[in-house]
Design an enzyme around this catalytic site. Structure first.
Site, PDB file in Angstrom:
ATOM      1  CG  HIS A  52      -0.122   0.085   2.603  1.00  0.00           C
ATOM      2  ND1 HIS A  52       0.601   0.816   3.101  1.00  0.00           N
ATOM      3  CD2 HIS A  52      -0.234  -1.080   3.458  1.00  0.00           C
ATOM      4  CE1 HIS A  52       1.005   0.461   4.461  1.00  0.00           C
ATOM      5  NE2 HIS A  52       0.441  -0.834   4.460  1.00  0.00           N
TER       6      HIS A  52
HETATM    7  P1  TYD Z   1      -1.684  -2.712   7.433  1.00  0.00           P
HETATM    8  O1  TYD Z   1      -1.290  -1.463   7.507  1.00  0.00           O
HETATM    9  O2  TYD Z   1      -2.224  -2.985   6.058  1.00  0.00           O
HETATM   10  O3  TYD Z   1      -0.174  -3.731   7.641  1.00  0.00           O
HETATM   11  P2  TYD Z   1       0.924  -3.839   6.959  1.00  0.00           P
HETATM   12  O4  TYD Z   1       1.387  -2.706   6.227  1.00  0.00           O
HETATM   13  O5  TYD Z   1       1.989  -3.985   7.986  1.00  0.00           O
HETATM   14  O6  TYD Z   1       0.945  -5.057   6.011  1.00  0.00           O
HETATM   15  O7  TYD Z   1      -2.648  -3.024   8.602  1.00  0.00           O
HETATM   16  C1  TYD Z   1      -3.098  -4.230   8.834  1.00  0.00           C
HETATM   17  C2  TYD Z   1      -4.332  -4.270   9.698  1.00  0.00           C
HETATM   18  O8  TYD Z   1      -3.997  -3.671  11.184  1.00  0.00           O
HETATM   19  C3  TYD Z   1      -5.128  -3.419   8.947  1.00  0.00           C
HETATM   20  O9  TYD Z   1      -6.787  -3.845   9.443  1.00  0.00           O
HETATM   21  C4  TYD Z   1      -5.214  -1.807   9.893  1.00  0.00           C
HETATM   22  C5  TYD Z   1      -4.743  -2.516  11.432  1.00  0.00           C
HETATM   23  N1  TYD Z   1      -3.990  -1.293  11.691  1.00  0.00           N
HETATM   24  C6  TYD Z   1      -4.444  -0.779  12.876  1.00  0.00           C
HETATM   25  O10 TYD Z   1      -5.517  -0.843  13.294  1.00  0.00           O
HETATM   26  N2  TYD Z   1      -3.509   0.433  13.347  1.00  0.00           N
HETATM   27  C7  TYD Z   1      -2.399   0.746  12.831  1.00  0.00           C
HETATM   28  O11 TYD Z   1      -1.640   1.364  13.317  1.00  0.00           O
HETATM   29  C8  TYD Z   1      -1.971  -0.175  11.587  1.00  0.00           C
HETATM   30  C9  TYD Z   1      -0.511   0.163  11.125  1.00  0.00           C
HETATM   31  C10 TYD Z   1      -2.646  -1.092  11.212  1.00  0.00           C
END
Ligand code: TYD
Length: 136
Positions: A52
């Site tokens: 992302h």
């Molecule tokens: P995501 O940002 O997609 O993780 P990564 O980039 O590490 O693969 O987030 C994964 C899940 O966690 C998504 O459902 C959102 C949640 N999340 C939070 O609730 N708070 C946060 O600070 C972060 C980074 C993610």
């Protein structure tokens, strides 16, 4: 902002026979104030994270333990960074697509972020990110 604005930042390291110490001050060692800290751990072998971009969020990514790769893509250039030092951080500016892979077993990825979690700040679709990147 492009990949050229993203770089490895050498954080202060206080050497000590009792163990080393590193610190990060918002606005001092990194070009943003820290509003949030999150970390990835217990990452299974072969897993990929990220996938992302953020509209406005600035981040510093640190391999607190072990190692992993971060692939940054601004839609034009793509660079792979290998993080394996807890006194180095990868600064990622807004509007950069990122993927994380190649996690070593037991690795911990800590992220310092300029804002609280906001799903509205994400591009989770690459084509949508590219349109926003190049069509304004
Ligand atoms: P995501 O940002 O997609 O993780 P990564 O980039 O590490 O693969 O987030 C994964 C899940 O966690 C998504 O459902 C959102 C949640 N999340 C939070 O609730 N708070 C946060 O600070 C972060 C980074 C993610």
């Amino acid at each position: 902002m492009s990949i050229a604005d993203c770089k490895i930042i050498d954080l202060p390291k206080i050497h000590d026979p009792r163990g080393n110490l590193t610190f990060v001050e918002g606005g001092q060692h990194i070009p943003f104030d820290i509003q949030r800290v999150y970390y990835l751990y217990d990452v299974p072998g072969g897993a990929e994270r990220g996938g992302h971009a953020h509209k406005a969020l600035h981040q510093l990514i640190i391999a607190m333990s072990g190692s992993f790769d971060v692939i940054l893509d601004d839609g034009k250039d793509k660079t792979r960074f290998h993080l394996n030092r807890s006194y180095n951080g990868l600064y990622v500016c807004p509007m950069i697509w990122r993927e994380l892979d190649n996690f070593s077993s037991g690795s911990v990825c800590m992220v310092l972020a300029s804002n609280r979690y906001d799903e509205e700040d994400y591009y989770r679709d690459y084509a949508q990110f590219m349109r926003a990147r190049w069509n304004g």
